[in-house]
Scaffold this active site. Structure first.
Site, PDB file in Angstrom:
ATOM      1  N   ASP A 296      47.616  42.875  53.589  1.00 42.27           N
ATOM      2  CA  ASP A 296      46.320  43.418  53.169  1.00 42.27           C
ATOM      3  C   ASP A 296      45.640  42.499  52.155  1.00 42.27           C
ATOM      4  O   ASP A 296      46.306  41.806  51.387  1.00 42.27           O
ATOM      5  CB  ASP A 296      46.548  44.820  52.570  1.00 42.27           C
ATOM      6  CG  ASP A 296      45.271  45.637  52.508  1.00 42.27           C
ATOM      7  OD1 ASP A 296      44.265  45.231  53.140  1.00 42.27           O
ATOM      8  OD2 ASP A 296      45.273  46.685  51.831  1.00 42.27           O
TER       9      ASP A 296
ATOM     10  N   ASN B  62      41.705  50.743  62.205  1.00 44.77           N
ATOM     11  CA  ASN B  62      40.872  49.532  62.091  1.00 44.77           C
ATOM     12  C   ASN B  62      39.824  49.435  63.219  1.00 44.77           C
ATOM     13  O   ASN B  62      38.859  48.687  63.106  1.00 44.77           O
ATOM     14  CB  ASN B  62      41.727  48.259  62.075  1.00 44.77           C
ATOM     15  CG  ASN B  62      42.494  48.053  60.781  1.00 44.77           C
ATOM     16  OD1 ASN B  62      43.584  47.489  60.755  1.00 44.77           O
ATOM     17  ND2 ASN B  62      41.929  48.507  59.656  1.00 44.77           N
TER      18      ASN B  62
HETATM   19  C1  IPE Z   1      46.241  48.466  56.818  1.00 45.23           C
HETATM   20  O1  IPE Z   1      45.257  47.847  56.054  1.00 45.23           O
HETATM   21  C2  IPE Z   1      46.246  47.898  58.188  1.00 45.23           C
HETATM   22  C3  IPE Z   1      46.625  46.498  58.291  1.00 45.23           C
HETATM   23  C4  IPE Z   1      47.057  45.738  57.331  1.00 45.23           C
HETATM   24  C5  IPE Z   1      46.508  45.950  59.606  1.00 45.23           C
HETATM   25  P1  IPE Z   1      43.849  48.524  55.794  1.00 45.23           P
HETATM   26  O2  IPE Z   1      43.108  47.640  54.873  1.00 45.23           O
HETATM   27  O3  IPE Z   1      43.195  48.844  57.089  1.00 45.23           O
HETATM   28  O4  IPE Z   1      44.280  49.883  55.086  1.00 45.23           O
HETATM   29  P2  IPE Z   1      43.444  50.935  54.238  1.00 45.23           P
HETATM   30  O5  IPE Z   1      42.352  51.439  55.129  1.00 45.23           O
HETATM   31  O6  IPE Z   1      42.904  50.231  53.040  1.00 45.23           O
HETATM   32  O7  IPE Z   1      44.429  51.982  53.877  1.00 45.23           O
HETATM   33  C1  IPE Z   2      43.922  43.035  56.091  1.00 45.57           C
HETATM   34  O1  IPE Z   2      42.904  42.674  55.231  1.00 45.57           O
HETATM   35  C2  IPE Z   2      43.606  42.684  57.518  1.00 45.57           C
HETATM   36  C3  IPE Z   2      43.338  43.840  58.391  1.00 45.57           C
HETATM   37  C4  IPE Z   2      43.408  45.092  58.040  1.00 45.57           C
HETATM   38  C5  IPE Z   2      42.990  43.549  59.762  1.00 45.57           C
HETATM   39  P1  IPE Z   2      41.628  43.592  55.001  1.00 45.57           P
HETATM   40  O2  IPE Z   2      40.583  43.194  55.985  1.00 45.57           O
HETATM   41  O3  IPE Z   2      41.993  45.029  55.023  1.00 45.57           O
HETATM   42  O4  IPE Z   2      41.199  43.144  53.547  1.00 45.57           O
HETATM   43  P2  IPE Z   2      40.606  44.067  52.389  1.00 45.57           P
HETATM   44  O5  IPE Z   2      41.515  45.220  52.212  1.00 45.57           O
HETATM   45  O6  IPE Z   2      39.245  44.493  52.843  1.00 45.57           O
HETATM   46  O7  IPE Z   2      40.558  43.185  51.203  1.00 45.57           O
HETATM   47 MG    MG Z   3      42.554  46.322  53.562  1.00 47.92          MG
END
Ligand code: IPE
Ligand code: IPE
Ligand code: MG
Length: 247
Positions: free
Chosen positions: A21, A69
């Site tokens: 993340d 997502n």
């Molecule tokens: C969790 O990350 C899913 C992945 C890392 C693929 P998100 O960024 O989507 O999670 P939330 O929504 O902040 O909980």
């Molecule tokens: C994780 O990074 C990747 C996916 C969930 C696909 P994020 O895209 O969630 O990054 P933040 O949480 O917005 O920083």
């Molecule tokens: Mg995230």
């Protein structure tokens, strides 16, 4: 001594799972588009896969795209799917050179045709590799997985293939996407968020949890080895007392 040299090779997590993340925030901090964050995130994937292979972690599972997502802006979803295809194309050689088998969990039928095809292709071309199993969680949601499992078992009960009395943890395990994987020993989440976000709820029942502020694109082998070192300094009691474990 470097964290890597301090590791006890006999007590490595057998199954390491990571919630990768922070790609978006990494980009934002630098005034860049989120897409650049995701691109750099995929570079960190390579670094961490290499690190795990180097020390001998047999199962690595990466949360790459959740069922939730799909609700992101259409353009970002498209970009992530494109990035998946290009990474698979690029990494197949590395996977084979390092004897790494690719596996995937999740509702894979929901993936765009091209991504699905490329994924199946790489899974097939790496299926005989033995050193490590790299599992990508794609369009993965733990609640979806558990729902699917209950449906499949109910159908077997209805068709008299199994009696309700015979349903135990093994039967449930055998219907999960993770049926060929051991329970998770260590779960790492980067970026400072301290939540599970619908990842492997059943499988982390007794996992050690490790949260770090580092954003995923900045995550290096050394960070990984530090996390494993931290894991090795914990006592996993599985309900018993500390004294029992020492006997
Ligand atoms: C969790 O990350 C899913 C992945 C890392 C693929 P998100 O960024 O989507 O999670 P939330 O929504 O902040 O909980
Ligand atoms: C994780 O990074 C990747 C996916 C969930 C696909 P994020 O895209 O969630 O990054 P933040 O949480 O917005 O920083
Ligand atoms: Mg995230």
């Amino acid at each position: 001594m470097e964290p890597k040299d301090q590791l006890d090779k006999d007590r490595l997590p057998q199954h390491l799972a990571i919630i990768m993340d922070g790609n978006g925030r990494w980009a934002k901090q630098k005034g860049l588009f989120r897409s650049i964050g995701h691109e750099n995130g995929s570079k960190a994937v390579r670094e961490i896969v290499e690190g795990c292979a180097e020390i001998g972690v047999p199962f690595l599972t990466l949360y790459a795209f959740s069922t939730e997502n799909w609700n992101r802006p259409k353009l970002e979803v498209e970009l992530l799917m494109k990035l998946l295809v290009s990474s698979l194309k690029k990494e197949i050689k590395t996977l084979n050179n390092n004897d790494i088998k690719l596996n995937a969990i999740g509702n894979l039928d929901a993936l765009p045709k091209k991504a699905h095809k490329e994924l199946m292709d790489v899974i097939d071309k790496t299926k005989n590799n033995k050193r490590m199993t790299l599992t990508l969680a794609l369009s993965y949601g733990s609640r979806e997985e558990i729902t699917k499992t209950i449906k499949e078992i109910s159908l077997k009960v209805k068709n008299n293939l199994i009696s309700p009395h015979d349903i135990d943890e093994t039967v449930i395990n055998n219907h999960l996407y993770t049926q060929n994987l051991p329970d998770v020993d260590l779960l790492i989440r980067t970026s400072g968020e301290q939540r599970i976000s619908n990842f492997l709820l059943w499988q982390i029942a007794y996992a050690e949890l490790y949260f770090t502020e580092t954003l995923w694109p900045d995550y290096t082998k050394n960070h990984l080895f530090e996390a494993i070192l931290n894991y090795q300094n914990r006592e996993r009691r599985f309900g018993k007392t500390s004294e029992q474990l020492k006997q």
